[in-house]
Design a protein around this motif. Sequence first.
Motif, short mmCIF file in Angstrom:
data_model
loop_
_atom_site.label_atom_id
_atom_site.label_comp_id
_atom_site.label_asym_id
_atom_site.label_seq_id
_atom_site.Cartn_x
_atom_site.Cartn_y
_atom_site.Cartn_z
N CYS A 214 6.51 -10.94 -1.24
CA CYS A 214 6.08 -9.62 -0.80
C CYS A 214 5.59 -9.61 0.64
N SER A 215 5.79 -10.71 1.36
CA SER A 215 5.15 -10.80 2.68
C SER A 215 5.68 -9.76 3.66
N ALA A 216 6.92 -9.30 3.45
CA ALA A 216 7.47 -8.36 4.42
C ALA A 216 7.53 -6.94 3.87
N LEU A 217 6.80 -6.71 2.79
CA LEU A 217 6.97 -5.42 2.12
C LEU A 217 5.72 -4.55 2.24
N ASP A 218 5.91 -3.25 2.08
CA ASP A 218 4.79 -2.32 2.12
C ASP A 218 4.07 -2.34 0.77
#
Lengths: 290, 768
Positions: A214-218
């Motif tokens: 989830c590091s690049a997710l909103d």
Amino acid sequence: MNLAKLEPIAMQKENVESLSNTASLSSALLERKNQAPGRPDYIKVSNFSFNYVPAVRVLHNITMDIPEKQVTAFIGPSGCGKTTLLRNFNRMNDLIDGVSQEGKIYVNDQDIYDRDLEVISLRKRIGMVFQKSNPFPKSIYENVVYSLRVSGQKNKEVLDEVAEKSLRSAALWDETKDRLQDSALGLSGGQMQRLCIARAIANRPEILLMDEPCSALDPIATAKIEELISELKQSFTVVIVTHNMQQATRVSDRAAYFYLGKLIEMDDTTQLFSNPSQKETEDYISGRFG
Amino acid sequence: MNMKTGPEDTALDDPKRFTASRQVLAVDWFMTVFIRLGGVGVIVTVVGIFFFILSQVVPLFQGANVDEVSRGEAPSLPQGNYIGLATDEWSELPLVVREDGRVYFIDLRGQRGVVEKAPEWLQGGKVSAIEIDHGAQVIAMGTDGGKIHLIRFEYEPEFVDEVRTVKESLSEEYQGMVEAGKPVKLIAMGQSERVRVIGTVSGEGGSQSLEVKILKRKRSLMGVGKWKEVEQGDLSGELPAADKIQKILVSNRGDALIVVADSGRVSYFFRGDEGFKIRQHFAPFEDMPGRKIITTGFLLGDVSLVFVADDGSNRVFSLFRSEADPVRKFYHTKTLKSLGAAADYYASSSRNKAFLLGAGKHASLRFSTSEEIRWSEDLPWKVQLGAISGKYDALLFLDDAGRLHKYQLDDPHPEAGLKAFFGKVWYEGAPEPKYEWQSTGGSDDFEPKFSLVPLIFGSVKGTCYAMLFAVPIALFGALYTSEFLHPRHKIFIKPVMEIMASLPSVVLGFMAALWLAPLIEDKVPSLLLVMIFVPAGAFALGWLWGSRPMYIRKWIPQGLEFLYFMPVLIALGWLGWILGPHLEQVIFTVTDPQTGKSVGDFSQWWPKVTGTSFQQRNSMVVGFMMGFTVIPIVFTIAEDALSNVPAALRSGSLAMGASRWQTAWRIVLPTASAGIFSALMVGLGRAVGETMIVVMATGNTPIMEWNIFSGMRTLSANIAVELPEAPHHSTLYRTLFLGAFVLFLLTFLVNTIAELLRQHLRERYKTV
């Protein structure tokens, strides 16, 4: 030779059904609290050390047990080796030139660094979701059924069924069922990551490795994926690397804290976060460091 | 760090720190302008080259330009009936012949006016038949008294203060008698070095007689002797008595006599060892009942006959051997547009296959080969006689009022045209229309043949064979290197390939011609076996190894398999090489005509079985050597494209349990397809434009066949080979530019299509 143990486990029928029905799954999840878990040492790491070239040791004598059908979170500051360890479970580190390792890792009692082991069959049993979503430049459908295609599955009905079930499990079915033949690259960032999860679980692996999924997710996409992880542990042993401690507390049953290539502490998540036994762990989780 | 802030801290508080320095802006401005200039310069240069080539090519497609040379009043001749018109090389001093035998030279430069020559030899007779042979510079006259005279006219240029003046002279070469008192109605003459043939028709109607005289002269140390009559014959008996002979022609070698009768029938006599014998009767307008032949004439070279019927229909018949008939005969080859009326005069060019026809005021300059009308116009006066100058740069017309008009003719490339370059053309002597390139020949009356089709075909053929050899090797090599080879070896492969790419192609061509071609000439069966054994061995070995269980495969580290495979493949190749001659003895056998025994010889077997030729310098040699220039280019670009596929996709696929091959084939290759496509196109461009190898390693024969054991001539090689032979601004010179232009368009077209496809692929397989 221990090849027999690597035969894929028969997929349990109720598992499939419960997966396809997320509503009943959520309620089942609450009841599962006191359910007897699987083997506590499904993945067994013993005295494992890992070196990059030239002689840069990034993991020092790790020993840990990862229980079956639970979510285990690896936490720790950047560069502490948690991703390296994760990538050792399906031997993705083989792709890097000049690495070496000592010690053993057993998956379901199989030594994965056994030279007689076919790495392809190992990887078929272990799904992986990467930090940055990496859908293939193919259609959504082809992305999902890729693992079946490479296994030689040609039956259209089987493929269709697996595609639907995997997309449902990844909570992506409703959004994509009308455009399965469109390019996967047209999806949004969160959808792509869920597609990668659908792709990873399509072949019903036994273990699902997630590297900071989830590091690049909103936050909304993150919430969806966290919800998904909680549901997936019904059928899979999940190992997740995360930087986000709230996420670790939300999704994991057990947590391991790494620092500078060493395993500092591993415990039940509630225990580790509320009452860590090590000073470093406490400093890290309370935000005084890291 | 302890940062002080305050008005007293001037060192850190430079007021200019927020402004861009003038120097930075100046450099930025300069670089912007410089780069823009460079870009515009490149585009201007390419467009400039394009337009330069175009400017060289365009004149090929322009028609003739004809203008009257106005030098005041046209020179006027004394009254009388003029029957012959001839001109000098420069069209400055043409001559006309009057019925009474007087010859008038007309100085068109206006210095001497009209010069009359009244020869004494006619002795009051009247010229009743005339033919002027421009090549031999002879006027043949027949008189109403039954005599024949051959009069030679000569022009001698003199230079006074670098100004050229032309001096004329007349002399009688031969005088003879056909039949005293019987007027000569028609005369025709043809001559070669030693033999001169004169045909005459005298008398009227039923008493018409066709006679042939053969003159010879001796050559001795003292020079050339006089013409002497050695033979005389009467051919009247060979013709139907009812036919009235209307026109006779003798070819310039004196080997053919053409007799045209008013019935529309043409008879062709051929002079063999036993004199003239009838060879063919034909009627040029057979399919048009009632048409009569009005005008007949030879074209340059005297193997084509131009016929004009009384309604102006215009046809050309040429001599050739047909498949059915081994004897050369006349067949209908060309049909030109009708003149509209019966032709009054006919004149042929002594430079090319052009001829001039006129009816009344209408004049029409035509080109036989292309069946085109180069120029036509209605002149302001009726024309009696016309002529084309020796240099094909002027037209002369004698009008009915006795005035001579000179027209400047500007038609440098009559033989060119879209049809000549890209269509099938029926050249003289050929049994059918075909695509042919032959720019120079042995004789003056040779007609250059400029079809670009065999050259385009050659380019395509050479490219195809080179790509056929190079592409599989380069692409699979790149795939293996980027996806399977151990990184430690990978770093050597690319620099080695790049060194290979830098080999000058002239060296490769030299090697191909002098080393490779003779080497493989008699080793074709061996090569064939090697080409089967090595790939088959590689596949078999790969399959065998891949299907072994892990406890065997673990002994060879991944990426180093090739070290163990190579010796096996080399051994297989060697085996194929030494087994080749044995294969030849078994399969490729021919019967030795001398001993009657069966011998293995591929170079004999191939022509026997396929009916095509086997040449030492053939397309296979070119394919191999050109492949060597193409392989490194395709390899490096393709390898780059494959290596640039994001590692995330590769590990994604491997993590799903795909094998290395599955990952390479299903993920890496499609993702890199745009780059691989570029690699193929760059390789294709290199192969199409490659010149030196083709020039040196093929026979440069512009033939059109796919046979791998014959040569070819490519567009680029053609330019290299022919350029030294092409005079500035000649048709050949411009045609070579046209070849370059076609090459330019070809590559432009291929590149444009390739770029569009590449964009499409890139869009389709773009990665996140």
